[in-house]
Design a protein around this motif. Sequence first.
Motif, mmCIF file in Angstrom:
data_model
loop_
_atom_site.group_PDB
_atom_site.id
_atom_site.type_symbol
_atom_site.label_atom_id
_atom_site.label_comp_id
_atom_site.label_asym_id
_atom_site.label_seq_id
_atom_site.Cartn_x
_atom_site.Cartn_y
_atom_site.Cartn_z
ATOM 1 N N THR A 161 19.749 46.069 -39.735
ATOM 2 C CA THR A 161 19.675 45.304 -38.491
ATOM 3 C C THR A 161 18.417 44.445 -38.534
ATOM 4 O O THR A 161 17.360 44.920 -38.928
ATOM 5 N N LEU A 162 18.533 43.188 -38.142
ATOM 6 C CA LEU A 162 17.394 42.283 -38.076
ATOM 7 C C LEU A 162 16.955 42.159 -36.623
ATOM 8 O O LEU A 162 17.758 41.815 -35.746
ATOM 9 N N LEU A 163 15.691 42.467 -36.376
ATOM 10 C CA LEU A 163 15.126 42.422 -35.030
ATOM 11 C C LEU A 163 14.010 41.387 -34.964
ATOM 12 O O LEU A 163 13.340 41.122 -35.962
ATOM 13 N N GLY A 164 13.814 40.829 -33.781
ATOM 14 C CA GLY A 164 12.710 39.914 -33.534
ATOM 15 C C GLY A 164 11.741 40.538 -32.545
ATOM 16 O O GLY A 164 12.077 40.737 -31.382
ATOM 17 N N MET A 165 10.540 40.871 -33.014
ATOM 18 C CA MET A 165 9.539 41.511 -32.170
ATOM 19 C C MET A 165 8.551 40.447 -31.686
ATOM 20 O O MET A 165 7.959 39.728 -32.502
ATOM 21 N N ASP A 166 8.382 40.368 -30.368
ATOM 22 C CA ASP A 166 7.463 39.394 -29.781
ATOM 23 C C ASP A 166 6.194 40.095 -29.308
ATOM 24 O O ASP A 166 6.257 41.073 -28.546
ATOM 25 N N PHE A 167 5.050 39.568 -29.749
ATOM 26 C CA PHE A 167 3.752 40.147 -29.412
ATOM 27 C C PHE A 167 2.876 39.088 -28.749
ATOM 28 O O PHE A 167 3.056 37.885 -28.955
ATOM 29 N N ILE A 168 1.912 39.573 -27.963
ATOM 30 C CA ILE A 168 0.871 38.706 -27.427
ATOM 31 C C ILE A 168 -0.471 39.336 -27.787
ATOM 32 O O ILE A 168 -0.603 40.562 -27.852
ATOM 33 N N VAL A 169 -1.451 38.483 -28.035
ATOM 34 C CA VAL A 169 -2.778 38.927 -28.456
ATOM 35 C C VAL A 169 -3.786 38.544 -27.382
ATOM 36 O O VAL A 169 -3.777 37.392 -26.906
ATOM 37 N N ASP A 170 -4.637 39.491 -26.982
ATOM 38 C CA ASP A 170 -5.633 39.151 -25.965
ATOM 39 C C ASP A 170 -6.915 38.654 -26.633
ATOM 40 O O ASP A 170 -7.021 38.609 -27.868
ATOM 41 N N ASP A 171 -7.899 38.272 -25.815
ATOM 42 C CA ASP A 171 -9.113 37.676 -26.363
ATOM 43 C C ASP A 171 -10.011 38.685 -27.076
ATOM 44 O O ASP A 171 -11.032 38.305 -27.649
ATOM 45 N N GLN A 172 -9.619 39.978 -27.051
ATOM 46 C CA GLN A 172 -10.323 41.008 -27.816
ATOM 47 C C GLN A 172 -9.553 41.374 -29.084
ATOM 48 O O GLN A 172 -9.852 42.386 -29.724
ATOM 49 N N LEU A 173 -8.532 40.558 -29.413
ATOM 50 C CA LEU A 173 -7.676 40.749 -30.591
ATOM 51 C C LEU A 173 -6.888 42.052 -30.528
ATOM 52 O O LEU A 173 -6.547 42.648 -31.551
ATOM 53 N N GLN A 174 -6.584 42.497 -29.291
ATOM 54 C CA GLN A 174 -5.706 43.638 -29.104
ATOM 55 C C GLN A 174 -4.260 43.143 -29.016
ATOM 56 O O GLN A 174 -3.970 42.146 -28.358
ATOM 57 N N VAL A 175 -3.347 43.851 -29.675
ATOM 58 C CA VAL A 175 -1.941 43.433 -29.752
ATOM 59 C C VAL A 175 -1.124 44.151 -28.688
ATOM 60 O O VAL A 175 -1.235 45.372 -28.525
ATOM 61 N N ARG A 176 -0.308 43.396 -27.961
ATOM 62 C CA ARG A 176 0.582 43.973 -26.944
ATOM 63 C C ARG A 176 2.015 43.540 -27.261
ATOM 64 O O ARG A 176 2.269 42.361 -27.511
ATOM 65 N N LEU A 177 2.928 44.493 -27.226
ATOM 66 C CA LEU A 177 4.344 44.185 -27.434
ATOM 67 C C LEU A 177 4.945 43.628 -26.154
ATOM 68 O O LEU A 177 4.805 44.216 -25.082
ATOM 69 N N ILE A 178 5.617 42.485 -26.251
ATOM 70 C CA ILE A 178 6.290 41.900 -25.099
ATOM 71 C C ILE A 178 7.718 42.408 -25.016
ATOM 72 O O ILE A 178 8.163 42.941 -24.005
ATOM 73 N N GLU A 179 8.468 42.231 -26.103
ATOM 74 C CA GLU A 179 9.862 42.651 -26.109
ATOM 75 C C GLU A 179 10.374 42.729 -27.538
ATOM 76 O O GLU A 179 9.739 42.228 -28.479
ATOM 77 N N CYS A 180 11.540 43.358 -27.680
ATOM 78 C CA CYS A 180 12.230 43.470 -28.967
ATOM 79 C C CYS A 180 13.611 42.857 -28.806
ATOM 80 O O CYS A 180 14.388 43.289 -27.947
ATOM 81 N N ASN A 181 13.909 41.832 -29.601
ATOM 82 C CA ASN A 181 15.180 41.125 -29.518
ATOM 83 C C ASN A 181 16.125 41.630 -30.604
ATOM 84 O O ASN A 181 15.809 41.549 -31.792
ATOM 85 N N SER A 182 17.289 42.132 -30.184
ATOM 86 C CA SER A 182 18.258 42.619 -31.154
ATOM 87 C C SER A 182 19.053 41.493 -31.792
ATOM 88 O O SER A 182 19.730 41.700 -32.787
ATOM 89 N N ARG A 183 18.980 40.290 -31.213
ATOM 90 C CA ARG A 183 19.660 39.131 -31.787
ATOM 91 C C ARG A 183 18.686 37.952 -31.830
ATOM 92 O O ARG A 183 18.798 37.006 -31.057
ATOM 93 N N PRO A 184 17.704 38.000 -32.708
ATOM 94 C CA PRO A 184 16.701 36.935 -32.735
ATOM 95 C C PRO A 184 17.291 35.610 -33.196
ATOM 96 O O PRO A 184 18.100 35.564 -34.117
ATOM 97 N N ARG A 185 16.873 34.539 -32.540
ATOM 98 C CA ARG A 185 17.317 33.204 -32.936
ATOM 99 C C ARG A 185 16.540 32.765 -34.168
ATOM 100 O O ARG A 185 15.326 32.901 -34.246
ATOM 101 N N MET A 186 17.262 32.204 -35.132
ATOM 102 C CA MET A 186 16.632 31.763 -36.358
ATOM 103 C C MET A 186 16.385 30.257 -36.366
ATOM 104 O O MET A 186 15.872 29.704 -37.326
ATOM 105 N N ALA A 187 16.781 29.582 -35.266
ATOM 106 C CA ALA A 187 16.595 28.135 -35.200
ATOM 107 C C ALA A 187 15.132 27.802 -34.936
ATOM 108 O O ALA A 187 14.356 28.626 -34.465
ATOM 109 N N SER A 188 14.742 26.570 -35.231
ATOM 110 C CA SER A 188 13.356 26.133 -35.055
ATOM 111 C C SER A 188 13.221 25.173 -33.880
ATOM 112 O O SER A 188 12.342 24.332 -33.875
ATOM 113 N N CYS A 189 14.106 25.308 -32.871
ATOM 114 C CA CYS A 189 14.106 24.345 -31.755
ATOM 115 C C CYS A 189 12.846 24.474 -30.916
ATOM 116 O O CYS A 189 12.486 23.569 -30.183
#
Length: 228
Positions: free
Chosen positions: A199-227
């Motif tokens: 299964t191919l998943l798309g994991m979206d993260f955001i980084v704060d100004d202290q370089l800490q990583v936070r998970l936003i969401e996990c997409n089970s059908r990630p778009r591969m387009a570059s729009c």
Amino acid sequence: FPGWRGGQGADAPQKEEEEEEEEEELVQEELDTQQGEAQERERERESAGWCRPGYILQKYLDNPLLVEGFKFDVRVLVCVRNDGWVFVYPDGVMKFANQPFTLQSGNLEAHLTNLTRQHQSPAPLPVLMSNQRWFHTVMPEVVRVCRRLLSRYSHRHAASEKTSSHGDGSREHKEPGEDTSSSSSTPQPQLPQGVGRFTLLGMDFIVDDQLQVRLIECNSRPRMASCH
């Protein structure tokens, strides 16, 4: 000579056409089979709890790391095999909001990073995270979060299969610090089964100004387009 094809005679063209038609039928049959399997997987995902209706509330991050004054998130592609192996692509794509970030702004295009990019936007174009000087600090944390999150579902999936094959006596795998006392009574969602045993998943993260990583969401059908 006309009609001669490696000693097969004039019947060779007709035989090739028959073989091509047979091959097309086999391909179409395989496509129909995959489509049926995909529909069955979709029903399994719904019954397993992956498509429950409702909402998820997340605390807004008010100190995001900015690049040239713009907020961004990072999309990382993750391949999960049905046997529990997790492969994290060793880079991520940074997707920027369309307008400069400020907490006082009521413009959603300054806060949302999943909007389609506008041609007149002053924001930087999507870029690989490896181009940033803080890449080697952030990427290991991204990999750790991905594997820790997905391994939980992989272990539960393996435990459910073991239970179904050996009866109710089997125990679920327990990670350090994880409470599984209610796991036997509460059904856990399983990873969606992909074509080709992965299964191919798309994991979206955001980084704060202290370089800490936070998970936003996990997409089970990630778009591969570059729009974006």
